[in-house]
Write an enzyme that holds these catalytic residues in place. Sequence first.
Site, PDB file in Angstrom:
ATOM      1  N   CYS A 196      -8.236  -9.173   7.773  1.00  0.00           N
ATOM      2  CA  CYS A 196      -7.616  -7.918   8.204  1.00  0.00           C
ATOM      3  C   CYS A 196      -8.081  -7.511   9.593  1.00  0.00           C
ATOM      4  O   CYS A 196      -7.481  -6.635  10.218  1.00  0.00           O
ATOM      5  CB  CYS A 196      -7.907  -6.812   7.200  1.00  0.00           C
ATOM      6  N   GLY A 238       0.807  -1.210   0.000  1.00  0.00           N
ATOM      7  CA  GLY A 238       0.000   0.000   0.000  1.00  0.00           C
ATOM      8  C   GLY A 238       0.843   1.263   0.000  1.00  0.00           C
ATOM      9  O   GLY A 238       0.555   2.225  -0.716  1.00  0.00           O
ATOM     10  N   GLU A 242      -6.290   0.109   2.278  1.00  0.00           N
ATOM     11  CA  GLU A 242      -6.581  -0.526   3.566  1.00  0.00           C
ATOM     12  C   GLU A 242      -5.462  -1.522   3.799  1.00  0.00           C
ATOM     13  O   GLU A 242      -5.275  -2.440   3.014  1.00  0.00           O
ATOM     14  CB  GLU A 242      -7.958  -1.194   3.524  1.00  0.00           C
TER      15      GLU A 242
END
Length: 533
Positions: free
Chosen positions: A301, A245, A264
């Site tokens: 997650c 990310g 995320e």
Amino acid sequence: MLTGKNFIGNTLSSEGEHTFKTFDPVKNKENKWEFKEASGSEIDEAARLATKAFKVYKDFTPSKRAVFLRTIAEEIEGLGDLLIEMYMAESGLPEGRAVGERGRTINQLRAFAILLEEGSWVEASVDTAQPDRMPLPKSDIRKMLLPLGPIAVFGSSNFPLAFSTAGGDTASALAAGCPVIVKSHPMHAGTGELVASAIIKAARKTGMPNGVFSNLNSSGIAVGQTLVMHPGIKAVGFTGSIKGGMALYKMAAERKEPIPVFAEMGSINPVVVLPRAIEEKGDYWAKQYAGSITLGAGQFCTNPGLILGLEGTAFDTFTDKLGRELEEIAPLSMLHPNIQKSYEESMEEVSSQIGTHIVASYEGKLPPNYAQQKVLSVKGEQFLANPNLHQEVFGPFSLVVKCKDASELKSILEHLEGQLTGTVLGEKEELETYGEIVDALTDRVGRIIFNGVPTGVEVCPSMQHGGPFPASTDSRFTSVGVSAIKRWCRPVAFQDWPNELLPPALQNNNPLGIVRLVNGLYTKDQSGPTSKK
């Protein structure tokens, strides 16, 4: 039925030279299907088509876009058992999980269709002119959300459907009026192609412009890098690791025209165990959390990777019970050998830190690619002093932190990195007693849970799936629920614009019948504000 090719708009294409295959982690062997990685020219053509499609698609009525989303859902349903079998062969996840995730994907699409038909999500605001205002007249100013443009969506490894090709990022971007180019995840390229074919079929059926959707295969990082740097891309959606990310985030920021990356990323989802929770329901919570830690081989997650409590007999008893419950649960296959290897390395890294002790570890013989679930413990002062203990271990793992008092527990929470979720286990009366601890936890998370488990993310308007960095790159937004649409829009104000040339959401008589903020008051009135121009 699989072609192994890329969807460049409505056209199947295979110009690239590099090929790759997916992997069945349960059978521990490569799948038979071969996929062609997208070439630079194919990426460029997908972006060109998306840019052209945007000029048309952004002006489609909300109801027309809603029909498109509902048709995608129908076409995914129409794939039937073929999609489920492909999903299982590429992920090692069981049939029940596959069916459930398909349902979630379909429901997300339909939820955005409902949102579009209701229409108020555009946040229309109307402030009419006051030409006689002294000392200066006031202009007529009206504002609403408008789509950004073509969006690059990166499929996630751990949700082959719900966070991938037609997942929440794609559904919300299409709902907003933005074409989507998906960078398919290499671990489930076959699942991605099947879903992409459903989207393309729906686009044709509903008269969408060519280029409203494309699907690109890749086995490494090159396709994603090229896509993010393409000037036609206006924003990025990503679900995955902090490393991945942040690489995209930095790349997008260094473009000639920087663009937002809504990523995320990592989270250890702290759980605060207050004294009465384990005095009155310790065995219950131990069983619940053993199940939550190992759910889906810990590949969520929102996996509870950190459990904090006040040291003492009650917390020791709870910790021991948690370990025993965990050892009774049958291990599961992880998504891919590379993920299993990464899990082992991360787990060993944390286990090697000074002061950690094994609470429980599954010691039975495991097939290839299966995860060895594990719980460690450490004292609060050692956790505070060692940032290496804060890292996410992606898999069925959790670290129990034994704090000497409430002050140390509060200090730990204040020094934690940003998280997706935080949980408090206790009695209602304890929330006031430990108010400073609850406040410290709330400051570090996007969703705070009372007497529950963090695994399981409800898709509804009130859901917040995002948190302070590094849980996500922008804690103001969610990647789950219909509010996710706001990532792909920007507010635009129209000043002194002729009424008949305004977007329908801003016109005097409110032809869409939506909720608007008119001269400071929320209303659905369709008689229209008095024009003073």
